[in-house]
Design a protein around this motif. Structure first.
Motif, mmCIF file in Angstrom:
data_model
loop_
_atom_site.group_PDB
_atom_site.id
_atom_site.type_symbol
_atom_site.label_atom_id
_atom_site.label_comp_id
_atom_site.label_asym_id
_atom_site.label_seq_id
_atom_site.Cartn_x
_atom_site.Cartn_y
_atom_site.Cartn_z
ATOM 1 N N GLU A 42 0.825 -1.214 0.000
ATOM 2 C CA GLU A 42 0.000 0.000 0.000
ATOM 3 C C GLU A 42 0.856 1.260 0.000
ATOM 4 O O GLU A 42 0.521 2.246 -0.658
ATOM 5 N N VAL A 43 1.952 1.247 0.741
ATOM 6 C CA VAL A 43 2.864 2.389 0.751
ATOM 7 C C VAL A 43 3.495 2.563 -0.626
ATOM 8 O O VAL A 43 3.586 3.681 -1.163
ATOM 9 N N ALA A 69 3.417 -7.527 3.266
ATOM 10 C CA ALA A 69 2.082 -7.001 3.516
ATOM 11 C C ALA A 69 1.851 -6.767 5.002
ATOM 12 O O ALA A 69 2.502 -7.377 5.855
ATOM 13 N N MET A 70 0.906 -5.882 5.301
ATOM 14 C CA MET A 70 0.550 -5.636 6.692
ATOM 15 C C MET A 70 -0.185 -6.837 7.270
ATOM 16 O O MET A 70 -1.131 -7.349 6.668
ATOM 17 N N SER A 71 0.259 -7.293 8.432
ATOM 18 C CA SER A 71 -0.370 -8.424 9.114
ATOM 19 C C SER A 71 0.021 -8.339 10.577
ATOM 20 O O SER A 71 0.947 -7.600 10.948
ATOM 21 N N PRO A 72 -0.650 -9.077 11.459
ATOM 22 C CA PRO A 72 -0.237 -9.075 12.868
ATOM 23 C C PRO A 72 1.224 -9.469 13.051
ATOM 24 O O PRO A 72 1.915 -8.931 13.923
ATOM 25 N N VAL A 73 1.703 -10.377 12.225
ATOM 26 C CA VAL A 73 3.098 -10.826 12.346
ATOM 27 C C VAL A 73 4.064 -9.718 11.955
ATOM 28 O O VAL A 73 5.037 -9.439 12.673
ATOM 29 N N MET A 124 4.273 8.935 7.725
ATOM 30 C CA MET A 124 2.987 8.304 8.002
ATOM 31 C C MET A 124 3.006 7.642 9.369
ATOM 32 O O MET A 124 3.936 6.885 9.678
ATOM 33 N N CYS A 125 1.986 7.912 10.180
ATOM 34 C CA CYS A 125 1.800 7.201 11.436
ATOM 35 C C CYS A 125 3.045 7.333 12.317
ATOM 36 O O CYS A 125 3.389 8.410 12.763
ATOM 37 N N LEU A 221 -3.650 7.462 3.721
ATOM 38 C CA LEU A 221 -3.168 7.389 2.340
ATOM 39 C C LEU A 221 -2.928 5.960 1.869
ATOM 40 O O LEU A 221 -2.579 5.748 0.711
ATOM 41 N N THR A 222 -3.122 4.995 2.768
ATOM 42 C CA THR A 222 -2.798 3.611 2.411
ATOM 43 C C THR A 222 -3.971 2.686 2.742
ATOM 44 O O THR A 222 -4.927 2.605 1.996
ATOM 45 N N ALA A 223 -3.915 1.988 3.876
ATOM 46 C CA ALA A 223 -4.912 0.953 4.180
ATOM 47 C C ALA A 223 -6.326 1.496 4.270
ATOM 48 O O ALA A 223 -7.287 0.818 3.897
ATOM 49 N N HIS A 224 -6.487 2.716 4.775
ATOM 50 C CA HIS A 224 -7.819 3.319 4.930
ATOM 51 C C HIS A 224 -7.919 4.579 4.073
ATOM 52 O O HIS A 224 -8.572 5.548 4.456
#
Length: 246
Positions: A42-43, A69-73, A124-125, A221-224
């Motif tokens: 996404e970035v 990818a974004m994940s809990p891990v 970001m963030c 700007l990415t996931a949401h």
């Protein structure tokens, strides 16, 4: 999913620290600093949009696995990395994260190469406030703070803090007084940003441009992402980096 095909891998050294960078495009320079957990698809996809708008984009790799990818891990892994890294100020108020020196050097080098009125810087963030710290460097002409979340908003003081030393805050005020506006983007209800937008408005006045989105979300700007936020950021880069040069 977007990937790094077409991006050129490089590096930048400042002081004793060398970090990977990825570069693509032509035109004025923009440094896009990834969020947790790292340089996700996404970035990279957002960075590709900046390239398509006619900019040279540099992605510095600060933590996490490139392209994961974004994940809990991956979130847990990158949080483990940044929590033990002293380059990132997570909890102290009135303190600039040391990584700002490396990022300012990167901006200075990119501007020296490309010329023009300056370069853009977007965090970001977790890295959102880094763009504010970077504008102490005069080559940074278009700073964008997307959902700035450091220091972690535990308590009122941290929630309001800008992750800047008093000296750097004074320099930022001086830059804004000289005409360098700051753009901030967040979801209005996002607790991770604390009360920083209120602090920025108090400190910078009309020099701080607020873009606040309705609804639930964090990563503007990415996931949401919302297109209105992406478009405003791209327009800001045009206004500050291209229109000023014409």
């Amino acid at each position: 999913m977007p990937d790094l095909a077409g991006w050129t891998r490089g590096s930048h050294t400042a002081g004793a620290r060398t970090r990977e960078t990825y570069r693509r495009g032509s035109g004025p320079g923009v440094i896009v600093i990834h969020e947790i957990p790292g340089m996700t698809p996404e970035v990279i996809g957002f960075a590709d949009e900046v390239v398509a708008r006619g900019f040279t984009v540099v992605l510095p790799h600060l933590f996490g696995d490139v392209g994961a990818a974004m994940s809990p891990v991956t979130i847990a892994k990158s949080l483990g990395q940044v929590c033990i890294n002293r380059e990132f100020n997570k909890l102290k108020v009135g303190r600039t994260s040391p990584i700002a020196d490396w990022l300012r050097s990167l901006a200075r080098e990119l501007h020296a190469e490309l010329g023009g009125p300056g370069v853009g810087a977007l965090g970001m963030c977790f890295t959102g406030g880094f763009a504010l710290a970077m504008m102490v460097e005069e080559s940074v002409a278009a700073p964008v703070l997307a959902q700035p979340s450091l220091p972690f908003p535990i308590g009122r003081a941290r929630a309001a803090d800008l992750n800047l030393s008093p000296k750097d805050l004074a320099a930022v005020r001086q830059r804004v007084a000289g005409g360098c506006s700051v753009l901030g983007v967040r979801y209005r209800s996002d607790k991770a940003t604390g009360t920083r937008f209120e602090t920025l408005t108090t400190e910078l006045g009309e020099g701080f441009i607020r873009v606040e989105l309705d609804g639930k979300g964090h990563s503007t700007l990415t996931a949401h992402r919302q297109q209105v936020a992406v478009d405003r950021v791209l327009d800001f880069f045009d206004e500050r980096l291209r229109t000023a040069a014409s």
